[in-house]
Design a protein around this motif. Structure first.
Motif, PDB file in Angstrom:
ATOM      1  N   GLU A   2       0.343  -1.749   0.119  1.00  0.00           N
ATOM      2  CA  GLU A   2      -0.150  -0.244  -0.470  1.00  0.00           C
ATOM      3  C   GLU A   2       1.107   1.266  -0.167  1.00  0.00           C
ATOM      4  OE1 GLU A   2      -2.918  -0.049   3.021  1.00  0.00           O
ATOM      5  OE2 GLU A   2      -3.667  -1.850   2.408  1.00  0.00           O
ATOM      6  N   LEU A   3       0.325   2.568  -0.510  1.00  0.00           N
ATOM      7  CA  LEU A   3       0.861   3.621  -0.502  1.00  0.00           C
ATOM      8  C   LEU A   3       0.930   4.140   0.537  1.00  0.00           C
ATOM      9  CD1 LEU A   3      -0.074   4.749  -4.638  1.00  0.00           C
ATOM     10  CD2 LEU A   3       2.184   4.241  -3.293  1.00  0.00           C
ATOM     11  N   GLN A   4       2.257   5.161   0.939  1.00  0.00           N
ATOM     12  CA  GLN A   4       1.786   4.785   2.866  1.00  0.00           C
ATOM     13  C   GLN A   4       1.685   7.116   2.001  1.00  0.00           C
ATOM     14  OE1 GLN A   4       1.565   3.636   5.295  1.00  0.00           O
ATOM     15  NE2 GLN A   4       1.428   2.069   3.932  1.00  0.00           N
ATOM     16  N   PRO A   5       1.099   7.565   3.334  1.00  0.00           N
ATOM     17  CA  PRO A   5       1.388   9.034   3.350  1.00  0.00           C
ATOM     18  C   PRO A   5       2.649   9.723   4.031  1.00  0.00           C
ATOM     19  CG  PRO A   5      -0.393   8.349   4.605  1.00  0.00           C
ATOM     20  CD  PRO A   5       0.099   6.739   3.773  1.00  0.00           C
ATOM     21  N   PRO A   6       2.172  10.976   3.931  1.00  0.00           N
ATOM     22  CA  PRO A   6       1.449  11.911   2.758  1.00  0.00           C
ATOM     23  C   PRO A   6       1.447  12.003   1.632  1.00  0.00           C
ATOM     24  CG  PRO A   6       3.631  12.715   3.775  1.00  0.00           C
ATOM     25  CD  PRO A   6       3.567  11.850   4.527  1.00  0.00           C
ATOM     26  N   PHE A   7       0.987  11.952   0.875  1.00  0.00           N
ATOM     27  CA  PHE A   7       0.480  12.294  -0.678  1.00  0.00           C
ATOM     28  C   PHE A   7       0.166  13.493  -1.219  1.00  0.00           C
ATOM     29  CE2 PHE A   7      -2.092   8.701   0.690  1.00  0.00           C
ATOM     30  CZ  PHE A   7      -0.602   7.664   0.655  1.00  0.00           C
ATOM     31  N   ARG A   8       1.427  14.213  -1.515  1.00  0.00           N
ATOM     32  CA  ARG A   8       0.733  15.243  -2.986  1.00  0.00           C
ATOM     33  C   ARG A   8      -0.309  15.194  -3.631  1.00  0.00           C
ATOM     34  NH1 ARG A   8       4.174  18.108   0.031  1.00  0.00           N
ATOM     35  NH2 ARG A   8       4.745  19.829  -2.412  1.00  0.00           N
ATOM     36  N   LYS A   9      -0.375  16.602  -3.840  1.00  0.00           N
ATOM     37  CA  LYS A   9      -1.725  16.833  -5.087  1.00  0.00           C
ATOM     38  C   LYS A   9      -1.611  17.508  -6.643  1.00  0.00           C
ATOM     39  CE  LYS A   9      -4.677  17.365  -0.815  1.00  0.00           C
ATOM     40  NZ  LYS A   9      -5.280  18.228  -0.412  1.00  0.00           N
ATOM     41  N   ILE A  10      -1.015  16.293  -7.448  1.00  0.00           N
ATOM     42  CA  ILE A  10       0.447  17.293  -7.868  1.00  0.00           C
ATOM     43  C   ILE A  10      -1.492  17.335  -9.129  1.00  0.00           C
ATOM     44  CG2 ILE A  10       1.790  16.691 -10.000  1.00  0.00           C
ATOM     45  CD1 ILE A  10       2.476  17.160  -7.548  1.00  0.00           C
ATOM     46  N   ILE A  11      -1.269  17.922 -10.316  1.00  0.00           N
ATOM     47  CA  ILE A  11      -2.186  18.310 -11.380  1.00  0.00           C
ATOM     48  C   ILE A  11      -1.435  18.428 -12.715  1.00  0.00           C
ATOM     49  CG2 ILE A  11      -4.245  20.209 -12.289  1.00  0.00           C
ATOM     50  CD1 ILE A  11      -4.351  20.772  -9.625  1.00  0.00           C
ATOM     51  N   HIS A  12      -2.201  18.046 -13.663  1.00  0.00           N
ATOM     52  CA  HIS A  12      -1.071  18.444 -15.346  1.00  0.00           C
ATOM     53  C   HIS A  12      -2.279  18.696 -15.904  1.00  0.00           C
ATOM     54  CE1 HIS A  12      -0.530  17.012 -19.762  1.00  0.00           C
ATOM     55  NE2 HIS A  12       0.638  17.498 -19.325  1.00  0.00           N
ATOM     56  N   VAL A  13      -1.968  19.806 -16.122  1.00  0.00           N
ATOM     57  CA  VAL A  13      -2.993  20.894 -16.887  1.00  0.00           C
ATOM     58  C   VAL A  13      -2.502  20.709 -18.536  1.00  0.00           C
ATOM     59  CG1 VAL A  13      -4.081  22.818 -17.901  1.00  0.00           C
ATOM     60  CG2 VAL A  13      -3.687  22.139 -15.491  1.00  0.00           C
ATOM     61  N   ASP A  14      -3.799  20.357 -19.506  1.00  0.00           N
ATOM     62  CA  ASP A  14      -3.351  19.612 -20.924  1.00  0.00           C
ATOM     63  C   ASP A  14      -3.911  20.862 -21.710  1.00  0.00           C
ATOM     64  OD1 ASP A  14      -1.885  19.486 -23.462  1.00  0.00           O
ATOM     65  OD2 ASP A  14      -2.420  16.981 -22.896  1.00  0.00           O
ATOM     66  N   MET A  15      -3.300  21.611 -22.547  1.00  0.00           N
ATOM     67  CA  MET A  15      -4.495  22.208 -23.810  1.00  0.00           C
ATOM     68  C   MET A  15      -5.118  21.416 -24.612  1.00  0.00           C
ATOM     69  SD  MET A  15      -4.726  25.272 -21.918  1.00  0.00           S
ATOM     70  CE  MET A  15      -5.686  26.033 -23.316  1.00  0.00           C
ATOM     71  N   ASP A  16      -6.589  21.299 -24.733  1.00  0.00           N
ATOM     72  CA  ASP A  16      -7.346  20.723 -25.702  1.00  0.00           C
ATOM     73  C   ASP A  16      -6.861  21.471 -27.497  1.00  0.00           C
ATOM     74  OD1 ASP A  16      -8.156  19.272 -23.639  1.00  0.00           O
ATOM     75  OD2 ASP A  16     -10.265  20.504 -23.936  1.00  0.00           O
ATOM     76  N   ALA A  17      -6.455  19.930 -28.109  1.00  0.00           N
ATOM     77  CA  ALA A  17      -5.315  20.700 -29.592  1.00  0.00           C
ATOM     78  C   ALA A  17      -5.362  21.712 -29.649  1.00  0.00           C
ATOM     79  CB  ALA A  17      -6.428  20.643 -30.600  1.00  0.00           C
ATOM     80  N   PHE A  18      -4.183  22.442 -29.214  1.00  0.00           N
ATOM     81  CA  PHE A  18      -3.725  23.304 -29.211  1.00  0.00           C
ATOM     82  C   PHE A  18      -3.542  24.479 -30.099  1.00  0.00           C
ATOM     83  CE2 PHE A  18      -0.652  27.157 -27.189  1.00  0.00           C
ATOM     84  CZ  PHE A  18      -1.756  27.774 -26.690  1.00  0.00           C
ATOM     85  N   TYR A  19      -2.628  24.006 -30.970  1.00  0.00           N
ATOM     86  CA  TYR A  19      -2.680  25.344 -31.720  1.00  0.00           C
ATOM     87  C   TYR A  19      -3.684  25.429 -32.531  1.00  0.00           C
ATOM     88  CZ  TYR A  19       2.056  24.307 -31.025  1.00  0.00           C
ATOM     89  OH  TYR A  19       3.807  24.218 -30.233  1.00  0.00           O
ATOM     90  N   ALA A  20      -3.934  23.832 -32.585  1.00  0.00           N
ATOM     91  CA  ALA A  20      -5.356  24.220 -33.739  1.00  0.00           C
ATOM     92  C   ALA A  20      -6.249  25.412 -33.695  1.00  0.00           C
ATOM     93  CB  ALA A  20      -6.542  22.733 -34.169  1.00  0.00           C
ATOM     94  N   SER A  21      -7.203  24.713 -32.188  1.00  0.00           N
ATOM     95  CA  SER A  21      -7.545  25.898 -30.994  1.00  0.00           C
ATOM     96  C   SER A  21      -7.828  26.979 -31.382  1.00  0.00           C
ATOM     97  CB  SER A  21      -8.216  25.222 -29.566  1.00  0.00           C
ATOM     98  OG  SER A  21      -8.548  23.807 -29.680  1.00  0.00           O
ATOM     99  N   VAL A  22      -6.564  27.426 -30.852  1.00  0.00           N
ATOM    100  CA  VAL A  22      -5.795  28.860 -31.563  1.00  0.00           C
ATOM    101  C   VAL A  22      -6.611  28.908 -32.360  1.00  0.00           C
ATOM    102  CG1 VAL A  22      -3.973  30.419 -31.659  1.00  0.00           C
ATOM    103  CG2 VAL A  22      -4.517  28.539 -29.697  1.00  0.00           C
ATOM    104  N   ALA A  23      -6.302  28.654 -33.933  1.00  0.00           N
ATOM    105  CA  ALA A  23      -6.098  28.910 -34.678  1.00  0.00           C
ATOM    106  C   ALA A  23      -8.575  29.408 -35.493  1.00  0.00           C
ATOM    107  CB  ALA A  23      -6.383  27.745 -36.139  1.00  0.00           C
ATOM    108  N   GLU A  24      -9.319  28.755 -34.347  1.00  0.00           N
ATOM    109  CA  GLU A  24     -10.279  28.345 -34.045  1.00  0.00           C
ATOM    110  C   GLU A  24     -10.458  29.942 -33.675  1.00  0.00           C
ATOM    111  OE1 GLU A  24     -12.049  24.547 -32.819  1.00  0.00           O
ATOM    112  OE2 GLU A  24     -11.170  22.977 -34.966  1.00  0.00           O
ATOM    113  N   LEU A  25      -9.668  29.642 -32.918  1.00  0.00           N
ATOM    114  CA  LEU A  25     -10.391  31.062 -31.804  1.00  0.00           C
ATOM    115  C   LEU A  25     -10.212  32.179 -32.786  1.00  0.00           C
ATOM    116  CD1 LEU A  25     -11.083  31.927 -29.054  1.00  0.00           C
ATOM    117  CD2 LEU A  25      -7.769  31.861 -28.881  1.00  0.00           C
TER     118      LEU A  25
END
Length: 360
Positions: A2-25
């Protein structure tokens, strides 16, 4: 195990189809259509594709000719890295409102450690949702997120509910999540490695877990130890911020383009208030003031002036701002104005951008 605490709280943010979405914007007529960012023809290479194009098998690193064969109605658009960087800075400034522990991987994705965050919010899931909402409100673009106890799992999780979704893998779910995960979904396992794993009878994480450390090192070299650990939820790489402070800045994008210099002075007056506030908050002074002008055709111009003394108060630097505005003729209507201080009095010159909300 079993994994032992304390645990970090990590977020990975990834823009959706970034280059293409900027072109659409920037060109709403492209929305909902199959578009590819990059060169057309045999020697052209696709940098990114919209989700509509991906349905036909169009993907990055593919030749323009092959992409067109797969999707005859594909629309090609040129890359615009200056624009991508501009939006990327806006998005990162949102991140920094929650934590200073931000590790950008590229223009369109980053890790955030929100274990201890500026909002005092214990829920990383809630923070990720807030960040995604803020990104949409302030840029018009969508992002997905993965949330878990380490960077590896967060990165894998961010891809699960794309586009415009998020996935949280709680500490008590980590082991089962990894055991059931197909090995080709493990971040860093490409086609060649996945094929090698298949030949060894390794198809999901649980199969990988049954292999000893010695077996994995023998088959995959140094990476074998990495695979041995990650399938057990062990990945201790910290979020490594690489924020370089060189200026303090504030800018505003307008809901309608402006052409009157009187209106520009009014907008700059408010931006200067924000800049002064930020300078005082960070106890920073600067000698170089820069005016940033982005025109309606997305061309950009900067005008700077350096004094032989440090400035911080608005009453000190705003006369210089007016000089810069009237220094040359404004050649087009304006969609964005910004002010920044450089040549700072701080020894540790880190980058701080203040992005004011869009006037939508």
């Amino acid at each position: 195990m079993e994994l032992q605490p304390p645990f970090r709280k990590i977020i990975h943010v990834d823009m959706d189809a970034f280059y293409a979405s900027v072109a659409e914007l920037d060109n709403p007529e492209l929305r909902g259509k199959a578009i590819a960012v990059g060169g057309e023809g045999r020697r052209g290479v696709i940098s990114a594709a919209s989700y509509e194009a991906r349905k036909f098998g169009v993907k990055s690193a593919m030749s323009g000719t092959l992409a067109k064969q797969k999707c005859p109605h594909l629309i090609f658009v040129n890359t615009d890295f200056a624009r991508y960087k501009e939006i990327s800075l806006q998005v990162r400034e949102i991140f920094y409102e929650y934590t200073d522990l931000v590790e950008p991987l590229s223009l369109d994705e980053a890790y955030l450690d929100v274990t201890e965050n500026k909002k005092g919010n214990p829920s990383a899931n809630t923070i990720a949702r807030e960040i995604r909402d803020r990104i949409f409100e302030e840029t018009g673009l969508r992002a997905s997120a993965g949330i878990s106890i380490n960077k590896f799992i967060a990165k894998v999780a961010s891809d699960i509910n794309k586009p415009n979704g998020q996935k949280t893998v709680h500490p008590d779910e980590v082991i089962q999540f990894l055991e059931e995960l197909p090995v080709n979904k493990f971040y860093g396992v490409g086609k060649v490695t996945a094929a090698k794993m298949y030949n060894l009878g390794i198809f999901v994480g649980n199969d990988l877990k049954k292999k000893s450390l010695e077996e994995l090192v023998k088959s995959f070299g140094k990476s074998g130890a990495h695979y041995y650990n990650i399938v057990r939820g062990i990945h201790n790489s910290a979020v490594k911020p690489n924020r370089i402070r060189k200026s303090v800045a504030a800018e505003r994008t307008f809901s309608e383009n402006i052409s009157s210099e009187i209106f520009m002075i009014e907008r700059l007056d408010k931006i200067a208030d924000e800049l002064e506030k930020r300078m005082k908050k960070s106890d920073t002074k600067g000698k170089t003031i820069t005016l940033k002008i982005k025109y309606s055709d997305f061309t950009q111009q900067t005008r700077s002036k350096t004094k032989d003394y440090f400035m911080q108060a608005k009453e000190e630097f705003f006369p210089v701002v007016k000089e810069l505005l009237f220094q040359d003729e404004i050649t087009n209507s304006v969609r964005l104005l910004g002010l920044s201080f450089g040549n700072l009095n701080t020894e540790n010159k880190e980058l701080v951008w203040v992005q004011l909300k869009f006037e939508f």
